[in-house]
Design a protein around this motif. Structure first.
Motif, PDB file in Angstrom:
ATOM      1  N   ILE A   1       0.837  -1.202   0.000  1.00 37.78           N
ATOM      2  CA  ILE A   1       0.000   0.000   0.000  1.00 37.78           C
ATOM      3  C   ILE A   1       0.869   1.249   0.000  1.00 37.78           C
ATOM      4  O   ILE A   1       0.628   2.207  -0.741  1.00 37.78           O
ATOM      5  N   SER A   2       1.930   1.225   0.812  1.00 40.68           N
ATOM      6  CA  SER A   2       2.790   2.402   0.900  1.00 40.68           C
ATOM      7  C   SER A   2       3.459   2.679  -0.434  1.00 40.68           C
ATOM      8  O   SER A   2       3.565   3.837  -0.857  1.00 40.68           O
TER       9      SER A   2
ATOM     10  N   ARG B   1       2.362   1.876  -3.331  1.00 38.18           N
ATOM     11  CA  ARG B   1       1.331   2.375  -4.232  1.00 38.18           C
ATOM     12  C   ARG B   1       1.074   3.864  -3.969  1.00 38.18           C
ATOM     13  O   ARG B   1       0.968   4.664  -4.902  1.00 38.18           O
ATOM     14  N   LEU B   2       0.996   4.209  -2.699  1.00 43.92           N
ATOM     15  CA  LEU B   2       0.816   5.633  -2.351  1.00 43.92           C
ATOM     16  C   LEU B   2       1.975   6.459  -2.892  1.00 43.92           C
ATOM     17  O   LEU B   2       1.782   7.560  -3.422  1.00 43.92           O
TER      18      LEU B   2
END
Lengths: 649, 376
Positions: free
Chosen positions: A32-33, A35-36
């Motif tokens: 997720i990180s 992707r962010l």
């Protein structure tokens, strides 16, 4: 104890599996990180642009068109206040109801309503629909009265093109109308296009589009997801188009147009030194204001079906045989090439004994004949027999060199009018190339009186006259003020040369190109001879335009009449010898007249053509005479104004 | 039984206060406060309906959380099955008497609150399974009997929730249940087998999905397929997050949100709004708070003596992780849009209630961490 051991084992399994799960969680959170990171740091710019695209919408605001003025800064094309009704589409809930209400208030017919629905289909939901771009004051005030009942309706004070001199200038200035898909493809329009903008359709309006159109403004609004404007972010103001100054004197133009009223024809007036076109009238004419908001069918049909063809700009797009107005050029050519001695005498014996060549008879216009003629008298009285013989001796190729040199056979204003015609100055080479035929001497003979293949526009005749009148100097004809030319210098240079007899610099009898303000004559005395002969033609008894003369030297002018046949004159015609009024309109001769004024120290050249007017001396010369008085009367004013302007610049 | 009673009565109130996990409470307060600001921002910086409601719910449920924290863990244990069955009954009632909104029947009207029983089921399934595996010996755990029973217990609520239809919650319930089955020590091969089975049956599963669910999945693989329809949400969400950049557009300055380009910004897409306004930095901090929260819950499990408490805490931690992961991955365009709220952040009473309830059980595990729970 066993139980306890099992329990310890069970606890270990749970804890171990929890750690495996925790490792998986950490991995997924890392995913997720990253992707962010991708979205917010690597691709940030891309998404910023997309976000701005979402929230910012631009509306172009139309610029005002540049104005067009005459030589005296009188406005010829302005932007007038008009009342318009716009509908903001995204403020309307029930479009049908709104249209119904508007229909009842301002009175739209079924056809107009259909058009509105069609227009709306092409628009985006946040666009503005122009219901009417030209409301009457009455309609406008009614709309304002009922405004609270009309959702999305916006009465707008706008501007639109207005031509205060309507009919008098349409052939020069042109008119505007809605841009066609073809118009929009032109770069100067494409760059500055705003929906609903009017563009030039003809004339100055069209050819000077890049100056007149101006630059649109941009209003940037922040909008929400449904397209509603939230706030104005930015407003780049529109820039009005540049002013275009013409060389036209509207007073002279108006008068010329008035003189042509009820006739089909043209009058052109030119400054013989500066090349400025002072007037260029064409008749009949029509009202350019009718085109601004789209002309209605009835008016359009009326213009189109008029047999006198108002849509044709006769000064530049009308082609005529020059007739006898061509004679000064024939005489000049013959003199320059030494073909003829001006004292050579030829006898004109009238219709009973016409000029004969290889068995073909060539008649003079004068039934009873002119008798013994020398060259000056032949020009003055316009004797055809003398010119038949002179043309025969000269040959068509030499004649065409001089005719082209003085401005015939080539369009005068270049790019400004796309309908301007070149005309035709024939020679043997042309005939071979274009018609694949050899030249007949008989054709040279009738060419000598400006008939046959030769075709000229009235403006070319005016230029020809000007370049004879200024002593044989090439000038640059133009209709848009040219600040790069210092007129005083030009006039002084030409006038100085006229008196100083400059030496031969090149062979002036060859087909050569000349720069502006350079002499084109071979011998100055030849030009002087022609000028003097034209003086005789107007100011001496038996001259063809004697009746139109002025004795006051202030207005005194010199000219040459012309009568151009539109068909072959048969023996029967000669026998009948009908008056102009007795002949069917379409078969009547064109009446022509060229002149320059004042005779002493000339400054203006003029050409007049009246289609099917009969003889030049009766139909054309009197108009020229009247107009010349007006031109001379306004000369001082013009001179003052122009010198004042140049000193300012 | 006797020992249990003695031990429990041994906790003095002071002991209880001392063993409260204050960091956990602090984390809840921190995420709760952030959520208030985020919801306030969704209303364009006006203190109105959603913000007010959210604050009221947060305070009520937070108080409830504190109060329920002192319920003994053995009480939760005893009532675990009851909780599960009440949840099932509520789901059945929803099926027949539920309130519908935008094509789904998910809610029960309780007058003061529209209750979403599927949210409660998320907690109930964890409690139920924690109790179920608490008493099973590790030697029996691989037997078919103990394998089939939990699967049935899991399939019933999942099926009822899918019927609503609510694919997202159903997946989360299934995920939490499977997590506990995993923790209990079921052989890995079963997971491998069922994983393969799932892959094989995927085409059949897709064929029974509702058209809108199918389009969501197709849209997930290619959002530009229908940029103004099904793909709109995910495209706008990515634009909002991406345009936030490192520091974000600033509080109340998220243009995508206040110009209404973002759909469902107070519920499923609250992270998008937060990320647009507070950027990469803010998002990572929020993510870190959630990681801390999960860590604290696991920590409670580690210090608990009973399997029930361990299983519950590890299971609930995994559940929280799943909620957070599914929601954020979804708004980032990494998973299809399935409708899963972000714990505590998203506006929504039932979701908040179930999270707070779950946390209070964690807290009670912490307070009574020395409590031994008898198998019977």
């Amino acid at each position: 104890m066993l139980n306890r051991g099992r329990n310890i084992e069970k606890g270990r399994v749970i804890t171990r599996r929890m750690f495996i799960l925790a490792a998986a969680k950490i991995l997924l959170f890392a995913g997720i990180s990253s992707r962010l990171y991708n979205l917010q740091i690597s691709d940030r710019e891309k998404y910023e642009i997309l976000s701005d695209k979402n929230r910012i919408r631009e509306w172009k605001t139309p610029p005002q068109r540049g104005i067009i003025v005459d030589n005296f800064n009188k406005v010829l094309a302005s932007n007038d206040r008009v009342f318009q009704l716009h509908l903001i589409l995204d403020e309307i809930n029930d479009f049908d109801l709104t249209i119904f209400k508007i229909k009842n208030i301002i009175g739209l017919d079924q056809f107009q309503i259909k058009k509105l629905y069609k227009k709306k289909e092409r628009l985006k939901p946040w666009d503005t629909l122009v219901v009417s771009d030209n409301l009457t004051w009455e309609q406008f005030s009614k709309i304002n009265l009922y405004l609270h009942e009309l959702e999305g309706a916006k009465p707008v004070l706008s501007t639109s093109r207005f031509y205060p001199y309507s009919n008098d200038l349409v052939h020069i200035v042109g008119y505007v109308g809605d841009a066609s898909p073809k118009d929009i493809e032109k770069p100067e329009i494409k760059e500055n296009f705003v929906p609903g903008i009017k563009v030039g359709k003809y004339g100055i309006e069209k050819s000077q589009e890049k100056f007149l159109i101006g630059n649109y403004g941009i209003k940037r609004y922040e909008v929400n997801a449904s397209g509603k404007r939230i706030s104005q972010i930015d407003y780049i103001k529109e820039r009005q188009g540049d002013k275009v100054s013409l060389t036209i004197d509207i007073e002279i133009q108006k008068y010329a147009q008035e003189l042509l009223k009820g006739k089909a024809g043209s009058i052109s007036v030119m400054d013989i030194y500066t090349g400025e076109i002072v007037a260029m009238a064409s008749s009949p004419t029509y009202d350019p204001n009718k085109f601004t908001h789209g002309i209605n069918q009835k008016d359009w049909q009326e213009i189109r079906n008029n047999p006198l063809k108002p849509l044709i700009n006769k000064s530049i797009a009308g082609l005529y045989s020059p007739g006898s107005t061509f004679k000064p050029i024939v005489a000049l050519a013959a003199l320059e090439y030494g073909t003829i001695d001006p004292n050579k005498t030829i006898r004109c014996k009238g219709h009973k004994h016409p000029y004969e060549l290889y068995g073909v008879k060539y008649h003079c216009w004068k039934k009873e004949g002119h008798g013994y003629m020398k060259l000056r008298n032949a020009i003055k009285q316009s004797c055809d027999i003398y010119f038949y013989e002179m043309a025969r001796l000269l040959g068509v190729d030499k004649l065409s060199i001089i005719a082209k040199r003085y401005g015939l056979g080539k369009n005068v204003l270049g790019e400004i009018y796309n309908d301007e015609k070149n005309g035709l100055v024939p020679n043997t080479k042309w005939k071979r190339n274009a018609l694949e035929q050899s030249w007949y001497l008989g054709e040279t003979v009738i060419n000598g009186i400006g008939q046959g293949y030769i075709q000229t526009t009235p403006l070319q005749l005016c230029l020809m006259t000007a370049q004879i009148a200024n002593g044989g100097y090439k000038i640059k004809p133009h209709i848009i003020k040219d600040n790069s030319i210092n007129y005083k210098d030009v006039i002084n240079k030409i006038k100085l040369e006229q008196t100083s007899y400059p030496l031969h610099e090149r062979n002036y009898l060859d087909e050569i190109n000349f720069g502006y303000y350079q002499r084109m004559y071979h011998k100055k005395s030849n030009i002087d001879f022609i000028i003097d002969a034209m003086f005789g033609s107007t100011n001496e008894q038996f001259g063809t335009s004697f009746r139109s003369r002025y004795d006051d030297p202030k207005y005194q002018f010199a000219g040459k009449t012309g009568t151009s046949q539109v068909r072959r004159i048969t023996d029967l015609d000669r026998e009948l010898d009908l008056d102009t009024e007795q002949i069917e309109y379409k078969k009547r001769d064109h009446a022509l007249y060229i002149a320059f004024a004042p005779y002493k120290d000339p400054r203006y050249a003029i050409s007049v053509i009246i289609e099917h007017g009969g003889s030049g001396s009766k139909a054309a010369a009197p108009l020229a005479s009247k107009l010349i008085k007006k031109i001379i009367d306004r000369h001082k004013l013009r001179e003052q104004f122009n010198s004042g302007n140049t000193s300012l610049a | 039984m006797l020992r249990e009673r003695i031990q429990a009565s041994n906790y003095s109130f002071l002991d209880k206060l001392k063993s409260i996990d204050y960091l956990l409470i602090l984390l809840i307060i921190a995420i709760g406060s952030i959520s208030v600001f985020a919801i306030y921002s969704t209303e364009g910086g006006k203190f109105s309906f959603y913000t007010k409601n959210h604050i009221i719910r947060l305070s009520i449920f937070f108080s409830l959380f504190l109060a329920l924290s002192f319920v003994r863990v053995s009480t939760w244990y005893k009532n675990a099955y009851l909780f599960y069955f009440v949840g099932l009954i509520l789901l059945l009632i929803v099926l027949f008497f539920g309130i519908s909104a935008s094509g789904a029947t998910r809610w029960l009207n309780l007058y003061f609150l529209n209750l979403q029983p599927s949210e409660l089921m998320k907690i109930a399934i964890i409690l139920c399974f924690a109790r179920y595996y608490h008493r099973i010996q590790s030697s029996d755990i691989q037997s078919y009997k103990y394998l089939v029973q939990p699967v049935i217990l899991l399939i019933i609520p999942c099926y009822l929730v899918i019927q609503q239809p609510d694919l997202g919650t159903s997946i989360l319930i299934a995920g939490s249940g499977i997590a506990i089955i995993w923790l209990a020590g079921i052989n890995i091969k079963y997971f491998v087998y069922s994983g393969l089975l799932l892959l094989v049956s995927l085409p059949f599963a897709i064929s029974i999905l509702k058209p809108y669910q199918k389009s969501r999945i197709l849209t997930f693989f290619n959002p530009d397929r229908d940029p103004l329809g099904a793909g709109y949400q995910i495209i706008q969400s990515k634009i909002a997050i991406g345009s936030g950049g490192f520091f974000g557009k600033g509080f109340l300055k998220g243009t995508q949100s206040y110009l209404e380009f973002l759909p469902e910004k107070h519920t499923d897409f609250i992270f998008t709004l937060f990320s647009e306004e507070f950027g990469f930095l803010g998002s990572i901090i929020l993510l870190f708070l959630y990681i801390l929260l999960i860590y604290r819950i696991i920590n409670v499990g580690l210090v608990s003596r009973s399997f029930f408490a361990k299983l519950y805490c590890f299971g609930f931690a995994t559940a929280i992780f799943l909620y957070v992961f599914v929601n954020i991955a979804m708004v980032l365009g990494m998973l299809p849009i399935v409708g899963a709220p972000l714990p505590i952040m998203s506006y929504g009473g039932s979701s908040l209630l179930s999270i707070m309830l779950g946390l209070s059980i964690v807290m009670s595990c912490k307070i009574y961490n020395q409590e031994q729970i008898s198998v019977y």
